[in-house]
Design a protein around this motif. Structure first.
Motif, PDB file in Angstrom:
ATOM      1  N   THR A  48       0.831  -1.185  -0.062  1.00 22.38           N
ATOM      2  CA  THR A  48       0.180  -0.103  -0.022  1.00 22.38           C
ATOM      3  C   THR A  48       0.856   1.355  -0.009  1.00 22.38           C
ATOM      4  O   THR A  48       0.628   2.164  -0.708  1.00 22.38           O
ATOM      5  CB  THR A  48      -0.892   0.186   1.197  1.00 22.38           C
ATOM      6  OG1 THR A  48      -1.724  -1.254   1.226  1.00 22.38           O
ATOM      7  CG2 THR A  48      -1.825   1.360   1.125  1.00 22.38           C
ATOM      8  N   LEU A  49       1.844   1.332   0.781  1.00 23.47           N
ATOM      9  CA  LEU A  49       2.735   2.433   0.763  1.00 23.47           C
ATOM     10  C   LEU A  49       3.394   2.607  -0.564  1.00 23.47           C
ATOM     11  O   LEU A  49       3.533   3.851  -1.192  1.00 23.47           O
ATOM     12  CB  LEU A  49       4.061   2.230   1.748  1.00 23.47           C
ATOM     13  CG  LEU A  49       5.000   3.215   1.971  1.00 23.47           C
ATOM     14  CD1 LEU A  49       4.464   4.549   2.143  1.00 23.47           C
ATOM     15  CD2 LEU A  49       6.219   2.986   2.865  1.00 23.47           C
ATOM     16  N   LEU A  50       3.742   1.581  -1.091  1.00 21.84           N
ATOM     17  CA  LEU A  50       4.325   1.752  -2.632  1.00 21.84           C
ATOM     18  C   LEU A  50       3.388   2.089  -3.564  1.00 21.84           C
ATOM     19  O   LEU A  50       3.584   2.991  -4.324  1.00 21.84           O
ATOM     20  CB  LEU A  50       4.923   0.188  -2.855  1.00 21.84           C
ATOM     21  CG  LEU A  50       6.078   0.071  -4.091  1.00 21.84           C
ATOM     22  CD1 LEU A  50       7.223   0.622  -3.162  1.00 21.84           C
ATOM     23  CD2 LEU A  50       6.181  -1.037  -4.375  1.00 21.84           C
ATOM     24  N   LEU A  56      -0.758   5.473  -7.361  1.00 20.45           N
ATOM     25  CA  LEU A  56      -2.150   4.167  -7.907  1.00 20.45           C
ATOM     26  C   LEU A  56      -3.099   4.164  -6.568  1.00 20.45           C
ATOM     27  O   LEU A  56      -4.244   3.674  -6.997  1.00 20.45           O
ATOM     28  CB  LEU A  56      -1.292   2.960  -7.696  1.00 20.45           C
ATOM     29  CG  LEU A  56      -0.072   2.663  -8.819  1.00 20.45           C
ATOM     30  CD1 LEU A  56       0.185   1.254  -9.002  1.00 20.45           C
ATOM     31  CD2 LEU A  56      -0.774   3.071 -10.346  1.00 20.45           C
ATOM     32  N   GLU A  57      -2.743   4.558  -5.483  1.00 18.40           N
ATOM     33  CA  GLU A  57      -3.744   4.949  -4.448  1.00 18.40           C
ATOM     34  C   GLU A  57      -3.451   6.251  -4.055  1.00 18.40           C
ATOM     35  O   GLU A  57      -2.522   6.925  -3.897  1.00 18.40           O
ATOM     36  CB  GLU A  57      -3.485   4.083  -3.260  1.00 18.40           C
ATOM     37  CG  GLU A  57      -3.361   2.480  -3.304  1.00 18.40           C
ATOM     38  CD  GLU A  57      -4.896   1.768  -3.519  1.00 18.40           C
ATOM     39  OE1 GLU A  57      -5.880   2.763  -3.312  1.00 18.40           O
ATOM     40  OE2 GLU A  57      -5.092   0.729  -3.926  1.00 18.40           O
ATOM     41  N   ALA A  58      -4.777   6.917  -3.416  1.00 16.17           N
ATOM     42  CA  ALA A  58      -4.953   8.297  -2.890  1.00 16.17           C
ATOM     43  C   ALA A  58      -4.732   8.230  -1.396  1.00 16.17           C
ATOM     44  O   ALA A  58      -5.438   7.504  -0.904  1.00 16.17           O
ATOM     45  CB  ALA A  58      -5.949   9.114  -3.438  1.00 16.17           C
ATOM     46  N   PRO A  59      -4.091   8.811  -0.744  1.00 13.31           N
ATOM     47  CA  PRO A  59      -3.938   8.723   0.722  1.00 13.31           C
ATOM     48  C   PRO A  59      -5.415   9.114   1.349  1.00 13.31           C
ATOM     49  O   PRO A  59      -6.003  10.337   0.545  1.00 13.31           O
ATOM     50  CB  PRO A  59      -2.952   9.863   0.982  1.00 13.31           C
ATOM     51  CG  PRO A  59      -2.997  10.700  -0.102  1.00 13.31           C
ATOM     52  CD  PRO A  59      -3.272  10.214  -1.078  1.00 13.31           C
ATOM     53  N   THR A  60      -6.048   8.636   2.233  1.00 19.22           N
ATOM     54  CA  THR A  60      -7.114   9.176   2.958  1.00 19.22           C
ATOM     55  C   THR A  60      -6.811  10.002   4.199  1.00 19.22           C
ATOM     56  O   THR A  60      -7.742  10.559   4.768  1.00 19.22           O
ATOM     57  CB  THR A  60      -7.780   7.969   3.556  1.00 19.22           C
ATOM     58  OG1 THR A  60      -6.961   7.149   4.202  1.00 19.22           O
ATOM     59  CG2 THR A  60      -8.436   7.146   2.222  1.00 19.22           C
ATOM     60  N   GLY A  61      -5.574  10.372   4.441  1.00 22.22           N
ATOM     61  CA  GLY A  61      -5.209  11.421   5.266  1.00 22.22           C
ATOM     62  C   GLY A  61      -3.605  11.690   4.981  1.00 22.22           C
ATOM     63  O   GLY A  61      -2.837  10.774   4.398  1.00 22.22           O
ATOM     64  N   LEU A 159       9.416   1.466  -8.569  1.00 22.27           N
ATOM     65  CA  LEU A 159       9.078   0.678  -7.591  1.00 22.27           C
ATOM     66  C   LEU A 159       8.676  -0.360  -7.824  1.00 22.27           C
ATOM     67  O   LEU A 159       7.905  -0.865  -8.535  1.00 22.27           O
ATOM     68  CB  LEU A 159       7.848   1.567  -6.864  1.00 22.27           C
ATOM     69  CG  LEU A 159       7.956   3.106  -6.756  1.00 22.27           C
ATOM     70  CD1 LEU A 159       6.439   3.869  -6.677  1.00 22.27           C
ATOM     71  CD2 LEU A 159       8.768   3.424  -5.540  1.00 22.27           C
ATOM     72  N   ALA A 160       9.233  -1.485  -7.053  1.00 24.40           N
ATOM     73  CA  ALA A 160       9.109  -2.818  -7.272  1.00 24.40           C
ATOM     74  C   ALA A 160       8.577  -3.523  -5.872  1.00 24.40           C
ATOM     75  O   ALA A 160       9.058  -3.506  -4.951  1.00 24.40           O
ATOM     76  CB  ALA A 160      10.514  -3.357  -7.786  1.00 24.40           C
ATOM     77  N   ALA A 189      16.017   6.106  -9.253  1.00 26.35           N
ATOM     78  CA  ALA A 189      16.086   5.517  -7.890  1.00 26.35           C
ATOM     79  C   ALA A 189      15.342   4.365  -7.918  1.00 26.35           C
ATOM     80  O   ALA A 189      14.426   4.218  -8.684  1.00 26.35           O
ATOM     81  CB  ALA A 189      15.597   6.557  -7.132  1.00 26.35           C
ATOM     82  N   LEU A 190      15.512   3.533  -6.713  1.00 29.78           N
ATOM     83  CA  LEU A 190      14.687   2.091  -6.638  1.00 29.78           C
ATOM     84  C   LEU A 190      14.213   1.991  -5.420  1.00 29.78           C
ATOM     85  O   LEU A 190      15.058   2.055  -4.119  1.00 29.78           O
ATOM     86  CB  LEU A 190      15.844   0.980  -6.989  1.00 29.78           C
ATOM     87  CG  LEU A 190      15.137  -0.443  -6.929  1.00 29.78           C
ATOM     88  CD1 LEU A 190      14.197  -0.589  -7.842  1.00 29.78           C
ATOM     89  CD2 LEU A 190      16.283  -1.395  -7.177  1.00 29.78           C
ATOM     90  N   VAL A 191      12.839   1.726  -5.113  1.00 29.01           N
ATOM     91  CA  VAL A 191      12.341   1.066  -3.886  1.00 29.01           C
ATOM     92  C   VAL A 191      11.798  -0.324  -4.144  1.00 29.01           C
ATOM     93  O   VAL A 191      10.927  -0.329  -4.742  1.00 29.01           O
ATOM     94  CB  VAL A 191      11.273   2.316  -3.350  1.00 29.01           C
ATOM     95  CG1 VAL A 191      10.589   1.631  -2.009  1.00 29.01           C
ATOM     96  CG2 VAL A 191      11.882   3.497  -3.220  1.00 29.01           C
ATOM     97  N   VAL A 192      12.282  -1.132  -3.275  1.00 20.24           N
ATOM     98  CA  VAL A 192      11.711  -2.592  -3.218  1.00 20.24           C
ATOM     99  C   VAL A 192      11.167  -3.161  -1.874  1.00 20.24           C
ATOM    100  O   VAL A 192      11.500  -2.894  -1.069  1.00 20.24           O
ATOM    101  CB  VAL A 192      13.006  -3.637  -3.708  1.00 20.24           C
ATOM    102  CG1 VAL A 192      12.497  -4.926  -3.690  1.00 20.24           C
ATOM    103  CG2 VAL A 192      13.539  -3.147  -4.934  1.00 20.24           C
TER     104      VAL A 192
END
Length: 223
Positions: A48-50, A56-61, A159-160, A189-192
């Motif tokens: 979800t954080l990714l 791809l997701e909008a924060p609710t807060g 983002l993987a 940059a890479l976030v896995v």
């Protein structure tokens, strides 16, 4: 120079008694050239954080911002690429068509999309599979093709999400090598997200999700 920044960002699914908080008040940031592993148990909120980082997701807060990228989602999609854990290729298309699709969907002309796809396939070593239908590929081949598709537009951030999670150890190691080489070549940059300590060990920064809460070492957090 921050590519994506979360400020007290949260994501809740459902309402009332059925509400599930997947991410609680997360504050973090990713800078150019970063190599970040996010670990945590299943259901801890890593994916979800990714997805929040990807838009791809909008924060609710709270908020998610992309200071160095476009404010417009369509333009930002050229700078952010996502590699998913499960099958993400269109089975009826060839490898080349799947890889070129990323460029086509962002308005790139057909000839330029084909050129970019060819370069990306060469980078990850799947050029020989160009004419093969996606549904005939092995799991490792499919993930390498997914990586090729991700780097087609030379994104600034990859983002993987558990990119080796459904592969055996040997195939997963090869896919990880391909991914690291690809982002090195493109400068992204890479976030896995990963369960695998071996995968996490290949990345310079280690973040952890614990029941929807992000733990970022103070010296590595970017606000």
């Amino acid at each position: 120079m921050t590519l994506v920044r979360c400020v007290d960002a949260s994501r809740t699914f459902g309402q009332g008694d059925q509400a599930v908080v997947a991410v609680h008040g997360c504050t973090c940031g990713v800078e150019p050239g970063a190599r970040i592993a996010i670990t945590g148990s299943s259901g801890s909120g890593k994916s979800t954080l990714l997805h929040l980082m990807a838009g791809l997701e909008a924060p609710t807060g709270g908020v998610v911002e992309w200071p160095e990228l476009s404010d417009r989602a369509v333009e930002r999609s050229r700078d952010i690429a996502v590699v998913f854990q499960g099958p993400s290729l269109l089975p009826a298309l060839t490898v080349e068509e799947n890889v070129a699709l990323a460029a086509v969907l962002t308005g790139t002309g057909e000839s330029e999309a084909d050129r970019r796809a060819a370069a990306a396939m060469e980078t990850v070593g799947v050029a020989a599979l160009a004419g093969q239908l996606a549904d005939t590929l092995s799991g490792g081949q499919a993930q390498r093709v997914a990586i090729a598709r991700a780097i087609t537009l030379r994104p600034r951030l990859v983002l993987a999400d558990e990119p080796t999670g459904q592969l055996d150890a040997e195939t997963g190691e090869h896919v990880l090598e391909v991914l690291l080489a690809a982002v090195h070549e493109t400068g992204a940059a890479l976030v896995v997200t990963t369960h695998d300590p071996v995968v996490a060990g290949r990345l310079g920064e280690h973040w952890r999700m614990d029941d929807g809460r992000l733990v970022v070492p103070a010296r590595e957090g970017v606000l």
